[in-house]
Write an enzyme that holds these catalytic residues in place. Structure first.
Site, PDB file in Angstrom:
ATOM      1  N   HIS B  53       9.951 -10.357  -9.508  1.00 34.82           N
ATOM      2  CA  HIS B  53       8.834  -9.960 -10.357  1.00 34.82           C
ATOM      3  C   HIS B  53       7.637 -10.868 -10.104  1.00 34.82           C
ATOM      4  CE1 HIS B  53      11.086  -7.580 -13.765  1.00 34.82           C
ATOM      5  NE2 HIS B  53      11.369  -7.131 -12.563  1.00 34.82           N
ATOM      6  N   GLU B  55       5.681 -12.514 -12.105  1.00 34.26           N
ATOM      7  CA  GLU B  55       5.662 -13.777 -12.852  1.00 34.26           C
ATOM      8  C   GLU B  55       6.561 -14.828 -12.190  1.00 34.26           C
ATOM      9  OE1 GLU B  55       6.279 -10.715 -13.968  1.00 34.26           O
ATOM     10  OE2 GLU B  55       6.056 -10.571 -16.137  1.00 34.26           O
ATOM     11  N   CYS B  83       8.995  -9.145 -19.106  1.00 32.87           N
ATOM     12  CA  CYS B  83      10.335  -8.711 -19.519  1.00 32.87           C
ATOM     13  C   CYS B  83      11.130  -9.941 -19.977  1.00 32.87           C
ATOM     14  CB  CYS B  83      11.046  -8.035 -18.339  1.00 32.87           C
ATOM     15  SG  CYS B  83      11.565  -9.201 -17.053  1.00 32.87           S
ATOM     16  N   CYS B  86      11.514 -12.733 -17.206  1.00 39.70           N
ATOM     17  CA  CYS B  86      10.293 -13.498 -16.961  1.00 39.70           C
ATOM     18  C   CYS B  86       9.915 -14.342 -18.180  1.00 39.70           C
ATOM     19  CB  CYS B  86       9.159 -12.562 -16.562  1.00 39.70           C
ATOM     20  SG  CYS B  86       9.461 -11.795 -14.955  1.00 39.70           S
TER      21      CYS B  86
END
Lengths: 161, 161
Positions: B53, B55, B83, B86
């Site tokens: 992801h 992040e 999410c 993260c």
């Protein structure tokens, strides 16, 4: 030996590799059709990477092995209850079942503080088996911190001289 | 332009790099003393890595830049609400403030489904600023999925011939 104990012992072997490097001993193993396809141990201090948890490495290893981000028939064995980051990664990668050893009352996200692995608002729900070789896993962490306190005491005495 | 909008636009530039590779457009930027020290965009499909992801990449970049897993004076700008994975990583790395654009009612862990960034049972609590360039960030995702559905329709027509 029961299958879950066999694989948990492999996760404990990973955790011991962390302890050997003065990292908090947490280890993880990803298993697919009785084959280990990912493994990892905590390396936060050595790598200076906040995300370098045992589970994250085992998941990434399994993703690489299967060449797929979906780990649908993969089980994860981990010595300590996953934190919220790792629990989130487990759900994202659709892992089938998580077996963990010791509970983590301070940060555990698989039943202690919260249960992200079984939150049916998310798009995947895992099976969870807790307390696999619980005492052994608790002892591993307890001994590590006891040892660390002893070392720190010796170091602070040296400092006083 | 307000500072938070300036950095959010840089995160949007990252998100657009994802869209260019047919990945869901989500981008992130890590900022330390007004300097970008980490950046990333969603690359799950291309890397087959469930943890890839935006992040996570921005955090790892910042860890590397500062040679420290603690990101105490670092702010994170991300186009979509983080999410749970993260959000967990953000708390673990002690990020100071998270600015996000669009909310994620299906998986958001910074206010929508839950708020891991401000759970005072964990060992760090972040500041959170939501809705930065909200409409622009929502449109980015909406247009991507609209376009994807169009492409899929064309592909399925091709398949019928």
């Amino acid at each position: 030996m029961k299958k879950e104990e066999y694989f948990m012992r492999l996760a404990i072997e990973e955790a011991k590799k962390a302890a050997d490097q003065e990292e908090v001993p947490i280890g993880a193993i990803a298993v697919y059709r009785d084959q280990v396809i990912g493994r990892g141990y905590n390396l936060r201090e050595r790598t200076n990477d906040a995300t370098s948890h045992a589970e994250m490495q085992a998941i990434r290893g399994a993703n690489k092995f299967l060449n797929n981000w979906r780990l649908r028939d993969v089980d994860l064995y981990v010595t300590l209850e996953p934190c919220s980051m790792c629990a989130g990664a487990i759900v994202l990668s659709r892992i089938r079942c998580v077996y963990y050893g010791a509970s983590d009352p301070k940060a555990g996200a698989a039943g202690s503080l919260m249960n992200l692995l079984q939150d049916d608002r998310l798009n995947h729900v895992c099976e969870v088996v807790s307390g696999v070789l619980k005492e052994e896993n608790q002892k591993l962490l307890k001994d590590f911190f006891k040892d660390l306190r002893k070392k720190r005491k010796i170091n602070s005495r040296k400092h006083l001289r």
